[in-house]
Design a protein around this motif. Structure first.
Motif, short mmCIF file in Angstrom:
data_model
loop_
_atom_site.label_atom_id
_atom_site.label_comp_id
_atom_site.label_asym_id
_atom_site.label_seq_id
_atom_site.Cartn_x
_atom_site.Cartn_y
_atom_site.Cartn_z
N SER A 43 26.70 -20.67 34.28
CA SER A 43 26.16 -21.17 33.06
C SER A 43 25.60 -20.50 31.87
N ASN A 44 25.14 -19.09 32.48
CA ASN A 44 24.59 -18.32 31.46
C ASN A 44 25.88 -17.61 30.53
N PHE A 45 26.92 -18.00 30.91
CA PHE A 45 28.23 -17.08 30.17
C PHE A 45 29.03 -18.25 29.65
N LEU A 46 29.38 -19.37 30.45
CA LEU A 46 30.08 -20.34 29.88
C LEU A 46 29.61 -21.76 29.64
N LEU A 64 37.93 -23.29 29.55
CA LEU A 64 36.57 -22.85 28.89
C LEU A 64 36.77 -21.50 27.99
N PHE A 65 38.12 -20.95 28.41
CA PHE A 65 38.48 -19.87 27.26
C PHE A 65 39.34 -20.16 26.41
N LYS A 66 39.62 -21.40 26.09
CA LYS A 66 40.68 -21.85 25.37
C LYS A 66 40.57 -21.55 23.90
N LYS A 67 39.26 -22.05 23.56
CA LYS A 67 38.83 -21.38 22.13
C LYS A 67 39.15 -20.33 21.48
N ASP A 68 39.19 -19.31 22.48
CA ASP A 68 39.49 -18.03 22.21
C ASP A 68 40.78 -17.52 22.32
N SER A 94 41.24 -7.35 29.92
CA SER A 94 40.24 -7.59 29.11
C SER A 94 40.12 -9.12 28.25
N ILE A 95 39.07 -9.68 28.37
CA ILE A 95 38.76 -11.43 27.88
C ILE A 95 37.81 -11.15 26.98
N SER A 96 37.46 -12.25 26.16
CA SER A 96 36.45 -12.61 25.08
C SER A 96 35.77 -13.83 25.66
N ILE A 97 34.50 -13.61 25.63
CA ILE A 97 33.44 -14.89 25.96
C ILE A 97 32.54 -14.87 24.89
N SER A 98 32.60 -15.99 24.02
CA SER A 98 31.47 -16.31 23.11
C SER A 98 31.46 -15.07 22.12
N GLY A 99 32.79 -14.45 22.09
CA GLY A 99 32.83 -13.44 21.06
C GLY A 99 32.41 -12.04 21.60
N LYS A 100 32.21 -12.04 22.57
CA LYS A 100 31.71 -10.62 23.45
C LYS A 100 32.93 -10.34 24.58
N PRO A 119 30.63 -7.63 31.65
CA PRO A 119 30.46 -6.99 30.42
C PRO A 119 31.38 -5.73 30.09
N GLU A 120 32.20 -5.60 29.13
CA GLU A 120 32.87 -4.65 28.70
C GLU A 120 31.84 -3.49 28.09
N MET A 121 30.73 -3.96 27.13
CA MET A 121 29.95 -2.81 26.76
C MET A 121 29.44 -1.92 27.92
N SER A 122 28.88 -0.82 27.53
CA SER A 122 28.26 0.25 28.48
C SER A 122 27.13 1.01 27.99
N ASP A 123 26.31 1.43 28.78
CA ASP A 123 25.16 2.25 28.31
C ASP A 123 25.29 3.53 28.11
N LEU A 124 26.57 4.13 28.47
CA LEU A 124 26.80 5.35 28.38
C LEU A 124 27.02 5.64 26.95
#
Length: 745
Positions: A43-46, A64-68, A94-100, A119-124
């Protein structure tokens, strides 16, 4: 306060924790594409709760991903990953959830699929793939193992930016050692420290062989439980292949005690086993995405290959060195008259085949030693202990004083022991010794201190709250024996056992001949001394005088030389007669004789004597014979020897020995592919000094087969043959069974 031993960690089911790390979420779908489980943090993501999705078809998740614009993709991706080889997804998706941007990672257990969203983002801060090639080149630029490991740690830190990067090697007993390290300046060094095996328990090491990278993004984040449908069944889902699998609370506490906020590991494998880990620690949370972890896995695989190559080089060098030592001993055993001279008195000795400082051979109740060995009394008692307590053919230890108490006072000579039996029936054996090597190990805390629980039941791993260095002096151990050394010992054991059998056979035959000569000398002393030897001596003397005092013409000198030659031949034949006569005087000692051992000894003897002809000697069925073991050995030694000799001019001499149980007798055949014998000579060849016409070109006295016939007659048996010229021969010998032999015989 309750206390439990650290080894209890081995029992923790860490592959089924029932939780995941909370930086991503998990969905479990069965083979019918029904949702059986969800992590509660979904629920923190979808815009859905875990309970609302359970027992729903996979399409409910896709909506739940339909709008994307990502609907209708899960089932096709799963189906495309199924193949004849198994489940082979092209992770990540690769997918998008709430623009991320998120990565979807598929894996499969027996009855369900795991869908993990990270998440696809990274701290590197850098592009790992762009820097990978140059880093690998630097890592592999030196062949020395220590430099290879240190450069690897340095390059990995450059790529992933963790505060500390260590290369951690597992020892044989499971404990680990930091063998390379690079760190930020403000951190204290851990290089050279050892960590108990319980720090990374057995089941965790097994998972490291499956999951070659492992990330703990933030040790302080709360984990998320997994909600399951009733249709899932009993128990927690198997998360062996999960990338989000929650970490053991024991390990989380361990990292917290070290002050570590995030850890990342890369597995290093050698021959399918876990050699070690690249262990990366950061003192603030740090997240590495899936693609970066895959690139890091490649680093581990390349480093693993380099380790394997370096180890293979070392193993091959050792293998070749030991082979040279074994070959040298083999040649010495053939060349020198005594075992002691061959194994201990030459440039190459028994010590060389195992890298030992002392060695011993116990054979036929005699002890032979070389190098730095304990006293004879101790070695003999040690041999008794080995044969009373050790059943295996090969025994090795580098901690003998901890196993065999009397060796405590012999640590400078016999702390390491490698023992090899030469026989199961008697105490003949080979021993190699190594001295004690006293070492100091610096542990990260006392390795023997147990886990403690406080009054609230919380785990408190001590002394790793401070991880202060704890030194331990290790005694009663030697340098361990390597696998190549064990293989070398088994090879040389076979060579020594063969040489001992051969020498024993030669000695036994020599003793038999001497005994025969002594016995027959009494019976034939008058004939030999007066009727034969004196006239022959006179003939030789007068012939020599003719040569010495008269200037003979060439024709006359040739005649004198012929007389001397014939006289010498007569002397040789007298010796054969003595041998023949001994058979008639000897008393039989009847026993059940195991023919397998006898025939193999005969075979080995002939292979050694006739090496240049390379005969093929085959042994078929070998029923036991009731008779005199020594004389039976002589029968087959003569028959097989003749078979090899008279087949020696063939391109490949063949001799076959086979026995069978026929009614009241045991019958053996000895078949060769030699020159054969014409039927008219079949009876003649058993007469004293008689030789077949076909055999005149071969060296021989014509006594061997007459000896065989006489032995068979003493046993109440028979000998006969079937043969034709150029078609080989088959000799038959039949022995009566025990029940048909009278006691008086």
């Amino acid at each position: 306060m309750n206390v439990t031993d650290l080894t209890n960690c081995d029992k923790e089911p860490i592959h089924i924790p029932g939780k995941i790390q909370s930086h991503g979420f998990l969905v479990i779908i069965d083979k019918f594409f029904t949702i059986l489980g969800c992590s509660e943090n979904i629920s923190n993501f979808l815009t859905a709760s875990s309970s609302s999705l359970l027992n729903k078809p996979a399409e409910a998740l896709e909506i739940l991903f339909k709008k994307d614009g990502a609907d209708g993709f899960i089932i096709p991706l799963i189906k495309s990953a199924e193949s004849k080889k198994g489940f082979e997804p092209s992770n990540p998706y690769s997918i998008s959830i709430s623009g991320k941007s998120f990565n979807l990672i598929f894996s499969c257990e027996k009855k369900y699929y795991l869908l993990e969203f990270e998440p696809e983002m990274s701290d590197l801060q850098s592009d790992i793939n762009r820097n990978l090639s140059s880093s690998l080149s630097v890592m592999l630029s030196d062949s020395r193992l220590s430099i290879l490991l240190q450069r690897s740690a340095e390059e990995i830190q450059k790529i992933i930016g963790y505060d500390r990067v260590m290369i951690y090697k597992f020892h044989q007993d499971g404990h680990g050692e930091v063998v390379a390290e690079v760190k930020n300046k403000e951190l204290g060094p851990l290089m050279g420290l050892h960590y108990p095996a319980s720090d990374i328990p057995k089941q965790a090491r097994e998972l490291y062989k499956i999951n070659l990278t492992r990330l703990i993004a933030d040790v302080n984040n709360e984990t998320s439980a997994i909600a399951l449908s009733d249709d899932f069944g009993i128990g927690s889902p198997d998360l062996t292949h999960s990338v989000l699998r929650a970490v053991s609370p024991i390990h989380i506490q361990y990292l917290k005690n070290m002050g570590v906020a995030s850890s990342f590991s890369i597995s290093l494998l050698y021959q399918g086993e876990l050699w070690g880990l690249v262990a990366c620690h950061n003192y603030s949370p740090r997240y590495i995405n899936y693609n970066e972890r895959v690139a890091s896995k490649l680093i581990g695989q390349v480093l693993s290959s380099a380790l394997s190559f370096r180890q293979a080089e070392e193993d091959e060098y050792l293998k070749n060195r030991l082979k040279i030592a074994v070959d040298a001993l083999t040649n010495q055993l053939l060349r020198y008259g005594t075992i002691e001279e061959a194994l201990f008195k030459q440039e190459g000795t028994l010590l060389d085949v195992a890298g030992a400082t002392g060695a011993a051979l116990f054979f036929d109740n005699k002890l032979y030693t070389g190098g730095n060995v304990p006293d004879e009394e101790f070695i003999l008692e040690l041999i008794d202990w080995l044969y009373n307590t050790i059943e295996s053919q090969l025994y090795e230890t580098n901690r003998l004083p901890l196993i065999y108490a009397p060796s405590a006072g012999k640590r400078t000579q016999a702390t390491g022991l490698l023992a090899c039996r030469l026989s199961k029936e008697v105490k003949d054996c080979l021993l190699w010794f190594r001295p004690e090597v006293i070492t100091t190990i610096n542990w990260a805390g006392n390795p023997d201190k147990p886990v403690e629980y406080d009054s609230n039941g919380l785990i408190n791993i001590s002394p790793r709250n401070s991880f202060e260095t704890w030194s331990q002096t290790v005694q009663n151990t030697s340098v361990p024996w390597k696998n190549e050394e064990l293989k070398s010992v088994l090879q040389v054991k076979e060579e020594i056992a063969f040489a001992l059998r051969r020498k024993a056979l030669e000695l036994r035959q020599l003793n038999e001949k001497l005994q025969e000569a002594y016995d027959e000398l009494d019976a034939f002393s008058y004939t030999i001394s007066h009727d034969l030897k004196n006239p022959i001596t006179s003939i030789k003397s007068y012939s020599q005088m003719l040569t010495q005092y008269f200037n003979l013409e060439p024709k006359a000198q040739h005649m004198v030389d012929r007389i001397l030659s014939v006289a010498n031949k007569m002397n040789a034949m007298i010796q054969e007669v003595l041998h023949y006569s001994r058979i008639g005087q000897s008393k039989l000692t009847h026993n059940m004789v195991s023919m397998d051992q006898i025939l193999n000894e005969v075979k080995q003897e002939q292979l050694v004597v006739n090496q240049k002809h390379s005969p093929e000697i085959n042994i078929g069925d070998t029923p036991a014979i009731y008779g005199d073991k020594t004389m039976i050995m002589q029968v087959f030694s003569n028959l097989v020897g003749n078979g090899v000799k008279y087949s020696s001019r063939n391109q490949q001499p063949h001799v076959t020995i086979n026995g069978e149980d026929i009614g009241n007798e045991i019958r053996y055949t000895v078949t060769d592919n030699g020159i054969g014998i014409k039927p008219g000579n079949h009876e003649k060849i058993f007469d004293l000094f008689a030789r077949a016409d076909e055999a005149q070109e071969y060296e021989g006295s014509g006594v061997g087969l007459s000896i065989v016939k006489k032995i068979m007659e003493k046993h109440g048996g028979n000998i006969w043959l079937k043969s034709d010229p150029d078609k080989g021969s088959v000799f038959y010998v039949s022995f009566r069974k025990k029940e048909s032999v009278s006691v008086s015989e």
